[in-house]
Design a protein around this motif. Structure first.
Motif, mmCIF file in Angstrom:
data_model
loop_
_atom_site.group_PDB
_atom_site.id
_atom_site.type_symbol
_atom_site.label_atom_id
_atom_site.label_comp_id
_atom_site.label_asym_id
_atom_site.label_seq_id
_atom_site.Cartn_x
_atom_site.Cartn_y
_atom_site.Cartn_z
ATOM 1 N N CYS A 191 -103.026 -11.932 -2.724
ATOM 2 C CA CYS A 191 -103.103 -11.442 -1.348
ATOM 3 C C CYS A 191 -103.757 -10.068 -1.239
ATOM 4 N N GLY A 192 -103.596 -9.245 -2.251
ATOM 5 C CA GLY A 192 -104.106 -7.887 -2.146
ATOM 6 C C GLY A 192 -103.461 -7.159 -0.983
ATOM 7 N N ASP A 193 -104.271 -6.554 -0.128
ATOM 8 C CA ASP A 193 -103.748 -5.811 1.021
ATOM 9 C C ASP A 193 -103.558 -6.684 2.261
ATOM 10 N N CYS A 194 -103.918 -7.949 2.197
ATOM 11 C CA CYS A 194 -103.809 -8.826 3.360
ATOM 12 C C CYS A 194 -102.344 -9.129 3.684
ATOM 13 N N ARG A 195 -102.006 -9.031 4.964
ATOM 14 C CA ARG A 195 -100.666 -9.369 5.429
ATOM 15 C C ARG A 195 -100.747 -10.310 6.633
ATOM 16 N N ALA A 196 -101.802 -11.101 6.704
ATOM 17 C CA ALA A 196 -102.033 -11.955 7.871
ATOM 18 C C ALA A 196 -100.888 -12.919 8.129
#
Length: 209
Positions: free
Chosen positions: A190-195
């Motif tokens: 995911c890394g920084d994604c928080r969708a």
């Protein structure tokens, strides 16, 4: 990976190391795995990732089987609240799903009592109308995003119902309400994604693999 915390087994996944997760065995806990039209295992569940790879490791299988019974005990809600406390993000069911209304009730209590944690619940449990009513209650909480998942893997979904879908490849056409999960560009992380936790993201499309 699974950790034992105050009597409950809460873990993390390699894709979402920023979030804690609580899981059940894929298949036996998945009441929404059967196609509503044919009665057969739906396309999305037929290709279930949670029946492959490290999900078959004995320690992982043991933890999920433990959870399958552990949630039924009286003190489970209290222990889950204590185990989740301090976590910014929580993902329900990187394996398995909610098949039981009694579990849905308890999950709601955990969500309600952990207001500082953002909860993401991808589920096909809405096929059961009694569970679907609990999903509505969960979604009404400000710290919860329920993503009712389509049974298809072709990107087709019911607007106003499904908030998670599957597509066969990254270039499969999607509408302007849908965000294709970018993890295919980051080694499935995911890394920084928080969708998934972002209620303004209407639909997330995951690439089938």
């Amino acid at each position: 990976m699974s950790d034992e915390t105050v009597g409950v087994k809460i873990g993390r996944t390699s894709k979402q190391p920023h979030a804690r997760t609580w899981n059940l065995p894929a298949g036996k806990s998945c009441g929404g795995m059967y196609d509503v039209d044919t009665g057969e295992v739906c396309d999305a569940c037929a290709s279930c990732y949670a029946k492959r790879g490290h999900y078959n490791w004995p320690a992982v299988v043991s933890a999920y089987e433990y959870n399958m019974e552990d949630w039924k005990r009286e003190g489970w809600v209290d222990d889950m609240v204590m185990g989740i406390k301090g976590a910014g993000y929580f993902r329900w069911f990187s394996s398995g799903d909610c098949k039981y209304t009694q579990l849905a009730d308890k999950m709601y209590q955990v969500m309600e009592r952990t207001p500082d944690t953002m909860h993401n619940l991808p589920t096909k449990g809405y096929i059961n109308k009694d569970i679907d009513r609990w999903l509505d209650k969960m979604q009404a909480l400000p710290n919860v995003v329920v993503r009712r998942s389509s049974q298809k893997i072709n990107g087709i979904y019911d607007h106003g119902i499904h908030r998670a879908i599957q597509v066969p490849h990254a270039k499969h056409p999607v509408d302007d309400q849908t965000m294709v999960c970018p993890s295919f560009t980051t080694n499935h992380k995911c890394g920084d994604c928080r969708a998934c936790w972002d209620d303004t993201v209407q639909v997330v499309a995951f690439i089938t693999y």
